[in-house]
Design an enzyme around this catalytic site. Structure first.
Site, short mmCIF file in Angstrom:
data_model
loop_
_atom_site.label_atom_id
_atom_site.label_comp_id
_atom_site.label_asym_id
_atom_site.label_seq_id
_atom_site.Cartn_x
_atom_site.Cartn_y
_atom_site.Cartn_z
N GLU A 65 5.74 -1.47 13.56
CA GLU A 65 6.87 -1.08 14.22
C GLU A 65 5.82 0.50 14.02
OE1 GLU A 65 9.54 -2.69 14.90
OE2 GLU A 65 8.47 -4.47 14.50
N LYS A 102 1.13 -1.33 0.17
CA LYS A 102 0.01 -0.11 0.47
C LYS A 102 0.51 1.06 0.23
CE LYS A 102 -1.01 3.45 2.73
NZ LYS A 102 -1.73 4.24 2.70
N CYS A 134 12.04 7.10 14.00
CA CYS A 134 11.39 6.35 15.13
C CYS A 134 12.29 6.62 16.40
CB CYS A 134 11.22 5.24 14.73
SG CYS A 134 11.96 4.42 13.91
N ARG A 174 -0.89 5.17 16.72
CA ARG A 174 -2.48 5.00 16.41
C ARG A 174 -2.96 4.10 14.90
NH1 ARG A 174 -6.10 9.19 13.59
NH2 ARG A 174 -4.42 10.35 12.87
N GLY A 175 -1.93 4.04 13.55
CA GLY A 175 -2.30 3.39 12.22
C GLY A 175 -1.97 2.25 13.06
N GLY A 176 -0.67 1.65 13.61
CA GLY A 176 -0.30 0.33 13.56
C GLY A 176 -1.16 -0.34 14.86
N GLY A 199 5.34 3.00 11.05
CA GLY A 199 4.39 4.15 11.53
C GLY A 199 4.40 4.56 13.06
N SER A 200 2.86 5.54 12.60
CA SER A 200 2.24 6.05 14.14
C SER A 200 1.97 4.75 14.81
CB SER A 200 1.54 7.09 13.98
OG SER A 200 -0.14 6.25 12.84
N GLU A 251 5.21 10.68 21.76
CA GLU A 251 6.00 10.46 21.10
C GLU A 251 5.07 11.52 20.22
OE1 GLU A 251 5.58 9.04 16.98
OE2 GLU A 251 8.12 8.44 16.78
P1 NAP Z 1 1.20 7.21 9.39
O1 NAP Z 1 0.61 8.45 10.03
O2 NAP Z 1 0.74 5.70 10.90
O3 NAP Z 1 1.03 6.69 8.48
C1 NAP Z 1 2.00 5.15 8.36
C2 NAP Z 1 1.05 4.43 7.22
O4 NAP Z 1 -0.06 4.28 7.18
C3 NAP Z 1 0.30 5.12 5.90
O5 NAP Z 1 0.13 4.46 4.52
C4 NAP Z 1 -1.12 5.34 6.42
O6 NAP Z 1 -2.10 5.48 5.47
C5 NAP Z 1 -1.36 3.98 7.47
N1 NAP Z 1 -2.67 4.29 8.11
C6 NAP Z 1 -2.39 5.71 9.58
N2 NAP Z 1 -3.61 5.37 10.16
C7 NAP Z 1 -4.31 4.36 9.44
C8 NAP Z 1 -5.41 3.70 9.50
N3 NAP Z 1 -6.09 3.94 10.75
N4 NAP Z 1 -6.10 2.31 8.29
C9 NAP Z 1 -5.00 2.37 7.17
N5 NAP Z 1 -4.08 2.51 7.42
C10 NAP Z 1 -3.29 3.99 8.22
O7 NAP Z 1 3.04 7.11 9.60
P2 NAP Z 1 3.77 8.51 9.46
O8 NAP Z 1 3.36 9.65 9.34
O9 NAP Z 1 3.84 7.53 8.19
O10 NAP Z 1 5.25 8.05 9.74
C11 NAP Z 1 5.26 8.34 10.93
C12 NAP Z 1 5.62 7.84 12.28
O11 NAP Z 1 6.19 5.83 12.04
C13 NAP Z 1 5.90 8.26 13.40
O12 NAP Z 1 5.69 8.16 14.32
C14 NAP Z 1 7.52 7.04 14.09
O13 NAP Z 1 8.07 6.58 14.54
C15 NAP Z 1 7.21 5.74 13.12
N6 NAP Z 1 8.12 4.90 12.54
C16 NAP Z 1 8.53 4.26 12.90
C17 NAP Z 1 9.63 3.30 12.81
C18 NAP Z 1 10.16 1.92 13.17
O14 NAP Z 1 10.77 1.41 12.84
N7 NAP Z 1 9.18 1.73 14.52
C19 NAP Z 1 10.17 3.78 11.19
C20 NAP Z 1 10.22 4.83 10.74
C21 NAP Z 1 8.54 5.52 11.14
P3 NAP Z 1 -2.72 7.58 4.87
O15 NAP Z 1 -1.59 8.50 4.90
O16 NAP Z 1 -3.57 6.69 3.65
O17 NAP Z 1 -3.18 7.52 6.05
#
Ligand code: NAP
Length: 527
Positions: free
Chosen positions: A264, A183, A301, A243-245, A240-241, A392
């Site tokens: 993650e 995706k 992250c 909330r999303g995860g 990602g976040s 965070e």
């Molecule tokens: P994000 O807003 O959670 O988005 C990540 C992906 O998930 C996007 O494709 C988003 O799609 C999708 N998504 C989010 N919420 C969703 C939901 N409720 N249902 C379905 N799909 C959903 O995160 P981001 O802003 O891209 O990335 C920043 C975050 O990633 C930070 O919190 C950072 O710490 C974390 N991160 C973690 C790691 C690790 O390895 N632990 C590495 C890098 C980053 P849409 O955009 O289309 O909504």
């Protein structure tokens, strides 16, 4: 060339009606290309193709999969400047970072190629039969790891290459023998399409089945939700976040057939600053931490978002020096207006909490979409009582917590949510005076660092990138390094199976020459 379409298996298609563009945060304008979000029909077709492809792809030898993975790496390099320019225009990140991340992505693909070509990763475990055992004969049992099936991968905004289309999750899943449906992240749809074109080309050239890979565009959450709910999808990789995860994890758990979601997520990465180290090394530490907090505009992250120290002159001196150092750093562009908007909102909501003091904030005017780095400080008991302060703030922001004493420090650590990393800053043997601090910290994190910074995640087999929830949804696995392949497989046993019909990994002759456990001895020998 970027078409704006989806790759549904080998076919480029754009039958949907919803379109969107990516954004150049440096120029503060939309990029030229228009992308077509995947329709429900395209989503279903991608999953059906993946499910079909799985039947043949999971039979491919390690050598064949290695050839495929290396061809993807070559294809990504061949995209050359087109890829680098698109990456920069969709992220605002500099060319050096783009090239570095490309190198990491290619390196990961090649590392998985080497792993699967060698072959021992399948953990082949053989216990031969003892027909005359008393009172009952012992059967012949042979176990190895087998791929789960089609995997859906969600990449994060902050790593358009290394944690995205052909990033660690995809490379690991393809290496394991699982078809992948990506995706695509809406912020870097062009980068994703280019990388997808390299994967599709590699699949065709190396004879991989149609459907082994698909790349679906999306501007919102609908495409991802449909994919996670699809009964033919067998696992999900998410970066990602929280909330999303968590949303995707819950969705997967509610399915008739629940499936694993390896998410993650965000982390505040506590750093314990012991008093002796601060007394002796404040100038060096302040500079090092100002750099780590602002690296990549704080969009990592592993950014150190929480610095914990024990109240006193040395901690006050450190806060002052860190404040001076951090405002010397030139602010940098964040990935997207939405990301900087969320940064400002979350920063304000933290600062508005009672007891928080702003120690430093970049004061001069900044260019559009550039973030003002900020350091705040708070008393230990206030931090403990207010869970909102434990969240965070994605961006160049860090909080220094001033603890009354070592007991409060330890109490705070044990009340933290799970984290990717924890760091100890200590002078010589100072840490030995705080044995409980180490034990408590170890219980909350996936990786512990001594006298360094948490940013910078080495890709190698001993890396642990993941931690207790909510750093990740399953702390038993890593998302970085070749051991991350273990997320996409399950153990499978053959009982009394004819030797000729066994997979090569388990045959008596050991034709692949891999390391196996045979009757509890690790060996390369044939049986
Ligand atoms: P994000 O807003 O959670 O988005 C990540 C992906 O998930 C996007 O494709 C988003 O799609 C999708 N998504 C989010 N919420 C969703 C939901 N409720 N249902 C379905 N799909 C959903 O995160 P981001 O802003 O891209 O990335 C920043 C975050 O990633 C930070 O919190 C950072 O710490 C974390 N991160 C973690 C790691 C690790 O390895 N632990 C590495 C890098 C980053 P849409 O955009 O289309 O909504």
């Amino acid at each position: 060339m970027i078409t704006g379409k989806n790759y549904v298996g080998n076919r480029l298609t754009g039958s949907g009606t919803k379109t969107y563009r990516t954004f150049n945060p440096l120029l503060n304008i939309e990029n030229e290309n228009e992308f077509i979000e995947a329709s429900t029909e395209e989503i279903n077709e991608a999953v059906f193709l993946a499910s079909d492809a799985y039947i043949t792809y999971n039979q491919k030898s390690g050598k064949e999969k290695a050839t495929f993975l290396n061809a993807i790496a070559d294809g990504i390099l061949a995209l050359d400047d087109t890829l680098i320019k698109t990456y920069c225009s969709e992220s605002g990140l500099p060319e050096g970072r783009a090239k570095g991340e490309r190198g990491r992505t290619v390196g990961q693909l090649r590392a998985f190629a080497t792993l699967v070509e060698e072959g021992s990763w399948v953990d082949a475990t053989i216990d031969t039969a003892i027909p005359d055992r008393e009172p009952t004969p012992k059967v012949d049992l042979r176990k190895m790891l087998v791929p789960l099936g089609p995997v859906v991968v969600f990449g994060a905004s902050n790593f358009p290459l290394a944690f995205s289309t052909a990033g660690g999750d995809t490379a690991a899943a393809l290496a394991a023998g699982c078809p992948v449906i990506v995706k695509s992240h809406p912020m870097h749809a062009g980068t994703s399409e280019l990388v997808a074109s390299a994967i599709i080309k590699a699949a065709k050239v190396t004879g991989m089945p149609n459907g082994v890979f698909s790349n679906l565009n999306s501007s919102g959450i609908e495409v991802g939700v449909q994919l996670v709910k699809h009964p033919m999808v067998k696992a999900v990789g998410f970066t990602g976040s929280i909330r999303g995860g968590r949303a995707l994890f819950d969705l997967a758990a509610q399915r008739e057939e629940p499936i694993p979601v390896f998410a993650e997520m965000g982390s505040i990465n506590p750093v314990i600053m012991l008093p002796g180290a601060l007394l002796n090394r404040t100038p060096e530490l302040a500079k090092m931490y100002a750099g780590s907090i602002t690296a990549g505009s704080g969009q990592f992250c592993t950014k150190p978002g929480l610095l914990l120290g024990i109240k006193g002159e040395s901690l006050t001196n450190f806060i002052n020096t860190l404040s001076e150092e951090i405002i010397k750093i030139e602010p940098s562009c964040m990935l997207h207006p939405n990301i900087i908007g969320t940064y400002e909102k979350n920063k304000k909501s933290a600062i508005d909490q009672s007891g928080l003091v702003v120690a430093a904030e970049y004061g001069s005017e900044v260019s559009v979409n550039h973030a003002k780095q900020t350091i705040v400080t708070v008393e230990g008991h206030t931090f403990l009582e207010n869970i909102k302060l434990h969240h965070e703030v994605f961006g160049p922001f860090s909080m220094v917590v001033q603890c009354e004493d070592a007991a409060e420090l330890q109490n705070i650590i044990s009340n933290l949510e799970g984290q990717l990393t924890g760091t100890i800053i200590s002078d010589d043997n100072e840490i030995t005076k705080y044995p409980h601090v180490i034990a408590t910290l170890q219980n909350r994190v996936g990786r512990i660092i001594f006298n360094g910074v948490p940013t910078g995640v080495e890709v190698c087999p001993s890396m642990q990138h993941g931690g207790p929830y909510p750093a990740s949804t399953d702390s038993r696995f890593t998302a970085v390094g070749t051991q991350s392949i273990k997320r996409w497989v399950r153990p499978f046993s053959f009982q009394n199976w004819p030797n000729d019909l066994l997979p090569n990994e388990l045959k008596n002759a050991n034709p692949l020459g891999i390391s196996r456990s045979v009757n509890e001895n690790q060996t390369f020998d044939a049986i």
